[in-house]
Design a protein around this motif. Sequence first.
Motif, PDB file in Angstrom:
ATOM      1  N   GLU A 188       0.846  -1.197   0.000  1.00  0.00           N
ATOM      2  CA  GLU A 188       0.000   0.000   0.000  1.00  0.00           C
ATOM      3  C   GLU A 188       0.882   1.248   0.000  1.00  0.00           C
ATOM      4  N   GLU A 189       0.950   1.927  -1.151  1.00  0.00           N
ATOM      5  CA  GLU A 189       1.754   3.141  -1.274  1.00  0.00           C
ATOM      6  C   GLU A 189       1.089   4.328  -0.584  1.00  0.00           C
ATOM      7  N   ALA A 190      -0.235   4.345  -0.646  1.00  0.00           N
ATOM      8  CA  ALA A 190      -1.041   5.402  -0.029  1.00  0.00           C
ATOM      9  C   ALA A 190      -2.388   4.772   0.293  1.00  0.00           C
ATOM     10  N   PRO A 191      -3.219   5.422   1.130  1.00  0.00           N
ATOM     11  CA  PRO A 191      -4.517   4.836   1.450  1.00  0.00           C
ATOM     12  C   PRO A 191      -5.304   4.454   0.194  1.00  0.00           C
ATOM     13  N   ASP A 192      -5.680   3.178   0.109  1.00  0.00           N
ATOM     14  CA  ASP A 192      -6.468   2.635  -1.007  1.00  0.00           C
ATOM     15  C   ASP A 192      -5.737   2.695  -2.346  1.00  0.00           C
ATOM     16  N   ASN A 193      -4.433   2.820  -2.324  1.00  0.00           N
ATOM     17  CA  ASN A 193      -3.621   2.854  -3.541  1.00  0.00           C
ATOM     18  C   ASN A 193      -2.511   1.815  -3.393  1.00  0.00           C
ATOM     19  N   TYR A 194      -2.670   0.685  -4.097  1.00  0.00           N
ATOM     20  CA  TYR A 194      -1.755  -0.438  -3.954  1.00  0.00           C
ATOM     21  C   TYR A 194      -0.947  -0.665  -5.229  1.00  0.00           C
ATOM     22  N   VAL A 195       0.280  -1.123  -5.051  1.00  0.00           N
ATOM     23  CA  VAL A 195       1.048  -1.669  -6.163  1.00  0.00           C
ATOM     24  C   VAL A 195       1.188  -3.166  -5.909  1.00  0.00           C
ATOM     25  N   ALA A 196       1.265  -3.930  -6.990  1.00  0.00           N
ATOM     26  CA  ALA A 196       1.337  -5.383  -6.866  1.00  0.00           C
ATOM     27  C   ALA A 196       2.316  -5.932  -7.890  1.00  0.00           C
ATOM     28  N   GLU A 197       2.811  -7.119  -7.591  1.00  0.00           N
ATOM     29  CA  GLU A 197       3.824  -7.721  -8.451  1.00  0.00           C
ATOM     30  C   GLU A 197       3.667  -9.237  -8.438  1.00  0.00           C
ATOM     31  N   MET A 198       3.908  -9.850  -9.591  1.00  0.00           N
ATOM     32  CA  MET A 198       3.903 -11.304  -9.715  1.00  0.00           C
ATOM     33  C   MET A 198       5.254 -11.718 -10.288  1.00  0.00           C
ATOM     34  N   LYS A 199       5.962 -12.584  -9.559  1.00  0.00           N
ATOM     35  CA  LYS A 199       7.280 -12.993 -10.039  1.00  0.00           C
ATOM     36  C   LYS A 199       7.572 -14.423  -9.591  1.00  0.00           C
ATOM     37  N   PRO A 200       8.452 -15.112 -10.283  1.00  0.00           N
ATOM     38  CA  PRO A 200       8.794 -16.490  -9.901  1.00  0.00           C
ATOM     39  C   PRO A 200       9.485 -16.535  -8.545  1.00  0.00           C
ATOM     40  N   THR A 201       9.208 -17.570  -7.782  1.00  0.00           N
ATOM     41  CA  THR A 201       9.832 -17.708  -6.465  1.00  0.00           C
ATOM     42  C   THR A 201      11.313 -18.069  -6.581  1.00  0.00           C
ATOM     43  N   ASP A 202      11.746 -18.525  -7.754  1.00  0.00           N
ATOM     44  CA  ASP A 202      13.154 -18.893  -7.927  1.00  0.00           C
ATOM     45  C   ASP A 202      14.031 -17.706  -8.318  1.00  0.00           C
ATOM     46  N   GLY A 203      13.437 -16.487  -8.302  1.00  0.00           N
ATOM     47  CA  GLY A 203      14.212 -15.300  -8.612  1.00  0.00           C
ATOM     48  C   GLY A 203      14.251 -14.932 -10.073  1.00  0.00           C
ATOM     49  N   GLY A 204      13.425 -15.558 -10.893  1.00  0.00           N
ATOM     50  CA  GLY A 204      13.375 -15.250 -12.316  1.00  0.00           C
ATOM     51  C   GLY A 204      12.765 -13.888 -12.592  1.00  0.00           C
ATOM     52  N   ALA A 205      12.654 -13.560 -13.877  1.00  0.00           N
ATOM     53  CA  ALA A 205      12.164 -12.255 -14.309  1.00  0.00           C
ATOM     54  C   ALA A 205      10.706 -12.043 -13.908  1.00  0.00           C
ATOM     55  N   THR A 206      10.369 -10.811 -13.524  1.00  0.00           N
ATOM     56  CA  THR A 206       9.011 -10.456 -13.101  1.00  0.00           C
ATOM     57  C   THR A 206       8.009 -10.725 -14.217  1.00  0.00           C
ATOM     58  N   ILE A 207       6.863 -11.299 -13.858  1.00  0.00           N
ATOM     59  CA  ILE A 207       5.816 -11.624 -14.830  1.00  0.00           C
ATOM     60  C   ILE A 207       4.959 -10.389 -15.117  1.00  0.00           C
ATOM     61  N   CYS A 208       4.508  -9.711 -14.078  1.00  0.00           N
ATOM     62  CA  CYS A 208       3.714  -8.494 -14.275  1.00  0.00           C
ATOM     63  C   CYS A 208       3.795  -7.609 -13.038  1.00  0.00           C
ATOM     64  N   ARG A 209       3.515  -6.317 -13.267  1.00  0.00           N
ATOM     65  CA  ARG A 209       3.377  -5.352 -12.174  1.00  0.00           C
ATOM     66  C   ARG A 209       2.065  -4.620 -12.357  1.00  0.00           C
ATOM     67  N   CYS A 210       1.440  -4.250 -11.225  1.00  0.00           N
ATOM     68  CA  CYS A 210       0.084  -3.694 -11.287  1.00  0.00           C
ATOM     69  C   CYS A 210      -0.090  -2.541 -10.317  1.00  0.00           C
ATOM     70  N   ARG A 211      -1.140  -1.778 -10.569  1.00  0.00           N
ATOM     71  CA  ARG A 211      -1.607  -0.775  -9.615  1.00  0.00           C
ATOM     72  C   ARG A 211      -3.103  -0.982  -9.423  1.00  0.00           C
ATOM     73  N   ILE A 212      -3.539  -0.936  -8.163  1.00  0.00           N
ATOM     74  CA  ILE A 212      -4.952  -1.099  -7.815  1.00  0.00           C
ATOM     75  C   ILE A 212      -5.365   0.085  -6.964  1.00  0.00           C
ATOM     76  N   ILE A 213      -6.345   0.846  -7.425  1.00  0.00           N
ATOM     77  CA  ILE A 213      -6.860   1.979  -6.662  1.00  0.00           C
ATOM     78  C   ILE A 213      -8.308   1.703  -6.273  1.00  0.00           C
ATOM     79  N   LEU A 214      -8.587   1.742  -4.989  1.00  0.00           N
ATOM     80  CA  LEU A 214      -9.927   1.467  -4.473  1.00  0.00           C
ATOM     81  C   LEU A 214     -10.671   2.769  -4.188  1.00  0.00           C
ATOM     82  N   LYS A 215     -11.984   2.712  -4.297  1.00  0.00           N
ATOM     83  CA  LYS A 215     -12.839   3.861  -4.003  1.00  0.00           C
ATOM     84  C   LYS A 215     -14.045   3.387  -3.210  1.00  0.00           C
ATOM     85  N   THR A 216     -14.410   4.140  -2.201  1.00  0.00           N
ATOM     86  CA  THR A 216     -15.560   3.769  -1.359  1.00  0.00           C
ATOM     87  C   THR A 216     -16.833   3.748  -2.178  1.00  0.00           C
ATOM     88  N   ARG A 217     -17.656   2.722  -1.963  1.00  0.00           N
ATOM     89  CA  ARG A 217     -18.909   2.592  -2.694  1.00  0.00           C
ATOM     90  C   ARG A 217     -19.898   3.672  -2.282  1.00  0.00           C
TER      91      ARG A 217
END
Length: 248
Positions: free
Chosen positions: A219-248
């Motif tokens: 969580e970089e800031a409230p309701d603002n997340y960065v995410a990452e998917m990568k191999p557990t063996d230390g290989g190259a990152t598969i993807c990086r993401c940003r997720i921003i949430l907003k109250t309903r």
Amino acid sequence: MEIKPKEYSKTYNIVASDCNAQREVTLQFLANKILDVATEHADILGIGYADITPKNQAWVLARLALEMERYPKPYETLIIETWIEDCNKHFSERNFCMKDAEGNIYGYARSVWFVIDLTTRKSLDISSFAGMNEMISERISPMQKIGKVRPLASGEGFIHRVKSGDIDYNRHFNSGKQVEHIVNLVPMTDLDAKYISRFEISYMNEAHFNQELSLMRFEEAPDNYVAEMKPTDGGATICRCRIILKTR
């Protein structure tokens, strides 16, 4: 001379099986339909699967971002419109608008694509496609362009081993499935109280069957997340993401 449409749209009727626990279409559903509509328009323009596969070429999705005001619900209509905003020798930028039957906006999406040689896996010069510049639409998207996500230094998440259900006809980790697993980083309680107002994903490398992956969010800031998917063996990152949430 045939005039090819610079814009294309397709209509979907939403059913319960398209939706999540919040009774809204899933982000994975939207991502998949966006790619379907892009593929269909490319076919119409003469730069799609049937046209470039015989040349041993393929379009590859590099980045995708969605910005939603609300999500379609069961028995509502979803219309997805698409057009090419720009292109250069390396990338093509394609936009989308999502709305209901009355024209009310659900949200927008942006995507960035490139073309590879299927043997060398290296990118090709898109500007060599005949008439590519004439396919660009003058339509402007109000959505902010896709940003960059820095590597995560720390975070929390889970381990996922790529299963057969994650693999598509290209025999690698399906792009929509990657969206699904990244969304799983968001707790159900958060999704009940909030919705994903913006989602960005940068596809960086392929993942394959039985590969063990680490999925992490920070969580970089409230309701603002960065995410990452990568191999557990230390290989190259598969993807990086940003997720921003907003109250309903």
